[in-house]
Design a protein around this motif. Structure first.
Motif, mmCIF file in Angstrom:
data_model
loop_
_atom_site.group_PDB
_atom_site.id
_atom_site.type_symbol
_atom_site.label_atom_id
_atom_site.label_comp_id
_atom_site.label_asym_id
_atom_site.label_seq_id
_atom_site.Cartn_x
_atom_site.Cartn_y
_atom_site.Cartn_z
ATOM 1 N N MET A 1 1.316 1.700 4.421
ATOM 2 C CA MET A 1 0.701 1.447 3.126
ATOM 3 C C MET A 1 -0.779 1.786 3.175
ATOM 4 O O MET A 1 -1.399 1.789 4.237
ATOM 5 C CB MET A 1 0.894 -0.014 2.707
ATOM 6 C CG MET A 1 -0.085 -0.984 3.336
ATOM 7 S SD MET A 1 -0.058 -2.657 2.638
ATOM 8 C CE MET A 1 1.584 -3.195 3.083
ATOM 9 N N THR B 1 -0.887 1.174 -2.182
ATOM 10 C CA THR B 1 0.085 2.260 -2.340
ATOM 11 C C THR B 1 1.091 2.173 -1.208
ATOM 12 O O THR B 1 0.721 2.220 -0.032
ATOM 13 C CB THR B 1 -0.603 3.634 -2.317
ATOM 14 O OG1 THR B 1 -1.654 3.657 -3.299
ATOM 15 C CG2 THR B 1 0.402 4.735 -2.639
ATOM 16 N N SER B 2 2.358 2.027 -1.565
ATOM 17 C CA SER B 2 3.403 1.905 -0.548
ATOM 18 C C SER B 2 3.749 3.272 0.023
ATOM 19 O O SER B 2 3.339 4.313 -0.504
ATOM 20 C CB SER B 2 4.655 1.261 -1.152
ATOM 21 O OG SER B 2 5.304 2.173 -2.022
ATOM 22 N N ASP B 3 4.520 3.285 1.087
ATOM 23 C CA ASP B 3 4.892 4.540 1.738
ATOM 24 C C ASP B 3 5.679 5.462 0.818
ATOM 25 O O ASP B 3 5.625 6.691 0.955
ATOM 26 C CB ASP B 3 5.716 4.265 2.998
ATOM 27 C CG ASP B 3 4.862 3.686 4.127
ATOM 28 O OD1 ASP B 3 3.623 3.745 4.021
ATOM 29 O OD2 ASP B 3 5.442 3.160 5.103
ATOM 30 N N ASN B 4 6.419 4.865 -0.152
ATOM 31 C CA ASN B 4 7.199 5.707 -1.065
ATOM 32 C C ASN B 4 6.413 6.083 -2.326
ATOM 33 O O ASN B 4 6.968 6.677 -3.251
ATOM 34 C CB ASN B 4 8.523 5.031 -1.435
ATOM 35 C CG ASN B 4 8.352 3.813 -2.324
ATOM 36 O OD1 ASN B 4 7.230 3.486 -2.731
ATOM 37 N ND2 ASN B 4 9.438 3.125 -2.621
ATOM 38 N N ILE C 1 9.654 -3.555 -4.189
ATOM 39 C CA ILE C 1 8.619 -4.417 -3.616
ATOM 40 C C ILE C 1 8.876 -5.860 -4.053
ATOM 41 O O ILE C 1 8.997 -6.150 -5.244
ATOM 42 C CB ILE C 1 7.221 -3.959 -4.058
ATOM 43 C CG1 ILE C 1 6.924 -2.592 -3.434
ATOM 44 C CG2 ILE C 1 6.155 -4.980 -3.673
ATOM 45 C CD1 ILE C 1 5.659 -1.949 -3.921
ATOM 46 N N ILE D 1 5.726 -5.351 1.405
ATOM 47 C CA ILE D 1 5.599 -3.912 1.207
ATOM 48 C C ILE D 1 5.735 -3.206 2.556
ATOM 49 O O ILE D 1 4.961 -3.493 3.475
ATOM 50 C CB ILE D 1 4.227 -3.555 0.585
ATOM 51 C CG1 ILE D 1 3.959 -4.379 -0.682
ATOM 52 C CG2 ILE D 1 4.149 -2.068 0.277
ATOM 53 C CD1 ILE D 1 2.544 -4.233 -1.217
ATOM 54 N N ASP D 2 6.692 -2.324 2.666
ATOM 55 C CA ASP D 2 6.856 -1.525 3.897
ATOM 56 C C ASP D 2 6.970 -2.402 5.146
ATOM 57 O O ASP D 2 6.428 -2.073 6.205
ATOM 58 C CB ASP D 2 5.688 -0.548 4.064
ATOM 59 C CG ASP D 2 5.545 0.408 2.882
ATOM 60 O OD1 ASP D 2 6.562 0.704 2.237
ATOM 61 O OD2 ASP D 2 4.409 0.842 2.613
ATOM 62 N N GLY D 3 7.635 -3.543 5.005
ATOM 63 C CA GLY D 3 7.813 -4.425 6.150
ATOM 64 C C GLY D 3 6.594 -5.250 6.512
ATOM 65 O O GLY D 3 6.537 -5.882 7.564
ATOM 66 N N GLU E 1 -5.280 2.399 6.021
ATOM 67 C CA GLU E 1 -3.917 2.928 6.030
ATOM 68 C C GLU E 1 -3.258 2.436 7.307
ATOM 69 O O GLU E 1 -3.701 2.749 8.411
ATOM 70 C CB GLU E 1 -3.927 4.454 5.983
ATOM 71 C CG GLU E 1 -2.536 5.062 5.867
ATOM 72 C CD GLU E 1 -2.555 6.554 5.579
ATOM 73 O OE1 GLU E 1 -1.463 7.139 5.466
ATOM 74 O OE2 GLU E 1 -3.660 7.129 5.465
ATOM 75 N N ASN F 1 0.658 0.532 9.108
ATOM 76 C CA ASN F 1 2.098 0.272 9.003
ATOM 77 C C ASN F 1 2.454 -0.870 9.938
ATOM 78 O O ASN F 1 1.587 -1.421 10.639
ATOM 79 C CB ASN F 1 2.905 1.540 9.326
ATOM 80 C CG ASN F 1 2.547 2.122 10.686
ATOM 81 O OD1 ASN F 1 2.531 1.418 11.689
ATOM 82 N ND2 ASN F 1 2.261 3.422 10.724
ATOM 83 N N SER F 2 3.712 -1.241 9.944
ATOM 84 C CA SER F 2 4.138 -2.402 10.724
ATOM 85 C C SER F 2 4.006 -2.178 12.223
ATOM 86 O O SER F 2 3.991 -3.132 12.998
ATOM 87 C CB SER F 2 5.582 -2.768 10.373
ATOM 88 O OG SER F 2 6.445 -1.659 10.590
#
Length: 215
Positions: free
Chosen positions: A1, A14-17, A76, A103-105, A197, A199-200
């Motif tokens: 994200m 903003t999510s990954d998708n 989400i 969001i995104d884990g 930016e 991620n998990s």
């Protein structure tokens, strides 16, 4: 994200998708200015004050969430939990909603204009928090010391301060403390980014306090 700060308590997530969320958009009355032509899929507002609920700044078709409860939008998960804008159960400044997003884990919590520290029931209701967006400037919200307590209560990996004095605020900024007080009270190191930016997997690399620059 991706996480972008527009000043005050306003963030674009903003999510990954590619799903875009804007939280607490404001009227251009503080010294900050929102970008023109903002388009998102979801708008979330924590309470009905003009520096947090100016959805007219957003264009296009979007879902507006401004209440407590559990919601699922564009994949989400969003949970809104009732809190208050002051230390007297809203008697002075009204209610405030704390939102926790999945969001995104990653669990991202935006405290809005939180005016008090949390009790055990509220900590449990908010749930797991990986990234905490917390007001630290005092005056209208919790101050640096209370913000550190909230941070310790929710135990996030990443803490992003908001609602504090910056040069962009001009004379209005005198109503807020600088972020330095929060950093000093926390005992943590702070790093600055234009945009975050993560991620998990790599979130641990950003642990501590993250200062986002206002453009």
């Amino acid at each position: 994200m991706k996480i972008k700060w527009f000043g005050h308590s306003c963030f674009m997530i903003t999510s990954d998708n590619g799903t875009r969320i804007i939280i607490d958009p404001y009227k251009n009355m503080l010294g900050y200015k929102l970008p023109k032509d903002i388009e998102v899929e979801i708008v979330v507002t924590s309470h009905d004050h003009g520096d947090h609920n100016y959805i007219e700044a957003v264009e296009g078709n979007f879902v507006h969430i401004n209440k407590t409860g559990s919601f699922l939008e564009h994949g989400i998960e969003i949970k809104g939990v009732e809190a208050f804008h002051d230390k007297v159960s809203g008697a002075k400044k009204g209610k405030n909603i704390v939102y926790n997003f999945a969001i995104d884990g990653i669990k991202l919590c935006h405290c809005g204009d939180l005016g008090h520290t949390l009790n055990a029931d509220l900590v449990k209701e908010i749930g797991l928090v990986d990234i905490l967006l917390v007001p630290v400037g005092g005056g209208f919200t919790i101050d640096a010391v209370d913000a550190v307590e909230v941070m310790n209560q929710l135990n996030p990996t990443v803490v992003i301060p908001m609602h504090y004095r910056t040069k962009a605020l001009g004379p209005m900024g005198l109503a807020f403390a600088k972020v330095d007080k929060f950093i000093a009270a926390s005992g943590l190191q702070a790093k600055e980014y234009k945009e975050l930016e993560l991620n998990s997997t790599n979130i641990i690399d950003y642990s501590g306090i993250t200062l986002l620059k206002y453009d």
